[in-house]
Write an enzyme that holds these catalytic residues in place. Structure first.
Site, PDB file in Angstrom:
ATOM      1  N   LYS A 169     -10.891   0.253  -0.943  1.00 52.37           N
ATOM      2  CA  LYS A 169     -12.202   0.853  -1.243  1.00 52.37           C
ATOM      3  C   LYS A 169     -13.332  -0.161  -1.041  1.00 52.37           C
ATOM      4  O   LYS A 169     -14.312   0.118  -0.357  1.00 52.37           O
ATOM      5  CB  LYS A 169     -12.232   1.390  -2.692  1.00 52.37           C
ATOM      6  N   ARG A 180     -12.904   7.912 -12.198  1.00 50.35           N
ATOM      7  CA  ARG A 180     -11.469   7.665 -12.258  1.00 50.35           C
ATOM      8  C   ARG A 180     -10.764   8.632 -13.202  1.00 50.35           C
ATOM      9  O   ARG A 180      -9.545   8.513 -13.383  1.00 50.35           O
ATOM     10  CB  ARG A 180     -11.214   6.245 -12.753  1.00 50.35           C
ATOM     11  N   ARG A 238      -5.096 -10.674  -2.633  1.00 52.77           N
ATOM     12  CA  ARG A 238      -6.551 -10.465  -2.534  1.00 52.77           C
ATOM     13  C   ARG A 238      -7.349 -11.656  -3.057  1.00 52.77           C
ATOM     14  O   ARG A 238      -7.006 -12.240  -4.079  1.00 52.77           O
ATOM     15  CB  ARG A 238      -6.935  -9.214  -3.347  1.00 52.77           C
ATOM     16  N   ARG A 270      -9.044 -12.516  -8.737  1.00 50.52           N
ATOM     17  CA  ARG A 270      -9.322 -11.819  -9.998  1.00 50.52           C
ATOM     18  C   ARG A 270      -8.209 -12.035 -11.009  1.00 50.52           C
ATOM     19  O   ARG A 270      -7.035 -12.038 -10.653  1.00 50.52           O
ATOM     20  CB  ARG A 270      -9.457 -10.319  -9.726  1.00 50.52           C
ATOM     21  N   ARG A 284      -1.790  -0.652 -13.710  1.00 51.43           N
ATOM     22  CA  ARG A 284      -2.930  -0.016 -13.041  1.00 51.43           C
ATOM     23  C   ARG A 284      -2.464   1.149 -12.169  1.00 51.43           C
ATOM     24  O   ARG A 284      -3.136   2.178 -12.090  1.00 51.43           O
ATOM     25  CB  ARG A 284      -3.697  -1.056 -12.218  1.00 51.43           C
TER      26      ARG A 284
HETATM   27  P1  ADP Z   1      -9.752  -1.693  -3.620  1.00 53.53           P
HETATM   28  O1  ADP Z   1     -11.255  -1.906  -3.660  1.00 53.53           O
HETATM   29  O2  ADP Z   1      -9.395  -0.286  -3.269  1.00 53.53           O
HETATM   30  O3  ADP Z   1      -9.072  -2.165  -4.851  1.00 53.53           O
HETATM   31  P2  ADP Z   1      -9.774  -3.827  -1.601  1.00 53.53           P
HETATM   32  O4  ADP Z   1     -10.755  -3.394  -0.582  1.00 53.53           O
HETATM   33  O5  ADP Z   1     -10.195  -4.892  -2.540  1.00 53.53           O
HETATM   34  O6  ADP Z   1      -9.185  -2.553  -2.412  1.00 53.53           O
HETATM   35  O7  ADP Z   1      -8.451  -4.284  -0.835  1.00 53.53           O
HETATM   36  C1  ADP Z   1      -7.324  -4.820  -1.527  1.00 53.53           C
HETATM   37  C2  ADP Z   1      -6.720  -5.966  -0.710  1.00 53.53           C
HETATM   38  O8  ADP Z   1      -6.091  -5.420   0.455  1.00 53.53           O
HETATM   39  C3  ADP Z   1      -7.736  -6.983  -0.197  1.00 53.53           C
HETATM   40  O9  ADP Z   1      -7.132  -8.250  -0.213  1.00 53.53           O
HETATM   41  C4  ADP Z   1      -8.033  -6.535   1.234  1.00 53.53           C
HETATM   42  O10 ADP Z   1      -8.382  -7.632   2.085  1.00 53.53           O
HETATM   43  C5  ADP Z   1      -6.711  -5.911   1.650  1.00 53.53           C
HETATM   44  N1  ADP Z   1      -6.861  -4.745   2.536  1.00 53.53           N
HETATM   45  C6  ADP Z   1      -7.812  -3.793   2.494  1.00 53.53           C
HETATM   46  N2  ADP Z   1      -7.602  -2.850   3.445  1.00 53.53           N
HETATM   47  C7  ADP Z   1      -6.464  -3.220   4.093  1.00 53.53           C
HETATM   48  C8  ADP Z   1      -5.709  -2.653   5.183  1.00 53.53           C
HETATM   49  N3  ADP Z   1      -6.078  -1.505   5.786  1.00 53.53           N
HETATM   50  N4  ADP Z   1      -4.596  -3.317   5.576  1.00 53.53           N
HETATM   51  C9  ADP Z   1      -4.198  -4.480   4.959  1.00 53.53           C
HETATM   52  N5  ADP Z   1      -4.866  -5.041   3.943  1.00 53.53           N
HETATM   53  C10 ADP Z   1      -5.982  -4.434   3.503  1.00 53.53           C
HETATM   54  P1  ADP Z   2      -9.127  -1.866  -8.395  1.00 55.59           P
HETATM   55  O1  ADP Z   2      -9.797  -1.034  -7.366  1.00 55.59           O
HETATM   56  O2  ADP Z   2      -8.383  -3.015  -7.832  1.00 55.59           O
HETATM   57  O3  ADP Z   2      -8.328  -1.071  -9.373  1.00 55.59           O
HETATM   58  P2  ADP Z   2     -11.601  -2.179  -9.977  1.00 55.59           P
HETATM   59  O4  ADP Z   2     -12.435  -3.385  -9.805  1.00 55.59           O
HETATM   60  O5  ADP Z   2     -12.118  -0.890  -9.465  1.00 55.59           O
HETATM   61  O6  ADP Z   2     -10.208  -2.567  -9.332  1.00 55.59           O
HETATM   62  O7  ADP Z   2     -11.251  -1.981 -11.508  1.00 55.59           O
HETATM   63  C1  ADP Z   2     -10.744  -3.039 -12.300  1.00 55.59           C
HETATM   64  C2  ADP Z   2     -10.512  -2.555 -13.721  1.00 55.59           C
HETATM   65  O8  ADP Z   2     -11.778  -2.166 -14.298  1.00 55.59           O
HETATM   66  C3  ADP Z   2      -9.629  -1.321 -13.847  1.00 55.59           C
HETATM   67  O9  ADP Z   2      -8.253  -1.671 -13.919  1.00 55.59           O
HETATM   68  C4  ADP Z   2     -10.140  -0.708 -15.174  1.00 55.59           C
HETATM   69  O10 ADP Z   2      -9.638  -1.421 -16.287  1.00 55.59           O
HETATM   70  C5  ADP Z   2     -11.629  -1.000 -15.099  1.00 55.59           C
HETATM   71  N1  ADP Z   2     -12.391   0.099 -14.444  1.00 55.59           N
HETATM   72  C6  ADP Z   2     -13.109   0.030 -13.291  1.00 55.59           C
HETATM   73  N2  ADP Z   2     -13.683   1.204 -13.000  1.00 55.59           N
HETATM   74  C7  ADP Z   2     -13.325   2.053 -14.002  1.00 55.59           C
HETATM   75  C8  ADP Z   2     -13.575   3.437 -14.276  1.00 55.59           C
HETATM   76  N3  ADP Z   2     -14.330   4.189 -13.442  1.00 55.59           N
HETATM   77  N4  ADP Z   2     -13.012   3.978 -15.386  1.00 55.59           N
HETATM   78  C9  ADP Z   2     -12.260   3.239 -16.226  1.00 55.59           C
HETATM   79  N5  ADP Z   2     -11.974   1.946 -16.026  1.00 55.59           N
HETATM   80  C10 ADP Z   2     -12.492   1.345 -14.930  1.00 55.59           C
END
Ligand code: ADP
Ligand code: ADP
Ligand code: ZN
Length: 222
Positions: free
Chosen positions: A22, A97, A131, A165, A176
């Site tokens: 995302k 979410r 990541r 992180r 998660r």
């Molecule tokens: P999210 O915001 O949904 O949690 P991220 O954009 O932070 O996901 O991506 C999670 C990890 O996976 C990051 O280290 C990113 O560089 C990697 N990543 C994102 N998209 C891809 C993909 N299409 N293929 C492989 N790795 C990816």
């Molecule tokens: P990722 O995409 O890797 O799950 P985020 O940065 O979006 O990571 O979220 C990290 C943490 O922050 C989640 O595991 C949750 O604890 C909290 N969080 C983020 N967005 C929300 C939401 N919309 N509702 C509830 N908890 C959230």
């Protein structure tokens, strides 16, 4: 393609499990639409870095891989969408979410499209555990799949503040994912029933996923 997509968008939601891509794809959609990114995860981490009571409360949930309570998240969003830069809509990343969050959002913002990035669970641990991101500009990298060109230096802004992180470890990822399946995944159907859902296969390389998202958005508007 870019200008076609940009013409008449209200808010867009980026939806998917942790590690789906995302944040990575948000950069592309922001460039394409001009919408500012609103990541609730980033907002919670910023609140914690400031040492605010809200941030300290949220940390308990984040460290355990649980969702932060809806009331906290909805309160943050209500304030955020009132800011000037949000008047033409925003790009929500990681929000809503839960169905309760989506219902609250429906009262305050027009959501045009929900882009669901689908990635199977077995890919998620590798993605999350590799990541890292830039502490200055937020650019997202991966040790193996998307490393910065020079180790330790951000491609986008040359900062050397690359960081991992606290919650990106295998144990927390499992919780998660559980929270995702039980509380968040049902939202896909909720949005589909409202004619908003665009499904994209996120199990491809980053550029391909980006192209599929832009194509999905363009097709959606026609
Ligand atoms: P999210 O915001 O949904 O949690 P991220 O954009 O932070 O996901 O991506 C999670 C990890 O996976 C990051 O280290 C990113 O560089 C990697 N990543 C994102 N998209 C891809 C993909 N299409 N293929 C492989 N790795 C990816
Ligand atoms: P990722 O995409 O890797 O799950 P985020 O940065 O979006 O990571 O979220 C990290 C943490 O922050 C989640 O595991 C949750 O604890 C909290 N969080 C983020 N967005 C929300 C939401 N919309 N509702 C509830 N908890 C959230
Ligand atoms: Zn940077």
């Amino acid at each position: 393609m870019g200008t076609q997509v940009a013409t008449h968008m209200a808010s867009i939601v980026l939806f998917g499990p942790p590690g789906a891509g995302k944040g990575t794809q948000a950069a592309l959609i922001m460039a394409e639409t001009g919408l500012p990114q609103v990541s609730t995860g980033d907002m919670l981490r910023a609140a914690l870095a400031e040492g605010s009571a809200l941030g300290i409360e949220a940390k308990k949930y984040m460290d355990a891989g649980l969702l932060v309570p809806d009331s906290v998240i909805i309160g943050l969003i209500e304030v955020r969408v009132e800011q000037d830069d949000a008047s033409g809509g925003v790009l929500f990343d990681g929000f809503p979410r839960t169905i309760a969050q989506a219902e609250a959002l429906s009262l305050i913002e027009d959501v045009d499209a929900v882009i669901s990035i689908e990635v199977p669970d077995e890919r998620i641990v590798d993605r999350i555990c590799g990541r890292y991101s830039c502490g200055d500009c937020g650019a997202v990298y991966h040790e193996t799949f998307n490393p910065s060109a020079e180790q330790g230096i951000c491609d986008a802004c040359s900062s050397m503040k690359l960081k991992r992180r606290a919650d990106d470890n295998e144990e927390t990822v499992r919780s998660r994912l559980e929270a995702y399946h039980s509380q968040t995944a049902p939202l896909a159907q909720w949005y589909d029933e409202r004619g908003k859902l665009i499904i994209v296969d996120g199990d491809k390389d980053i550029a391909e996923v980006g192209n599929d998202i832009l194509a999905g958005m363009a097709g959606f508007r026609d």
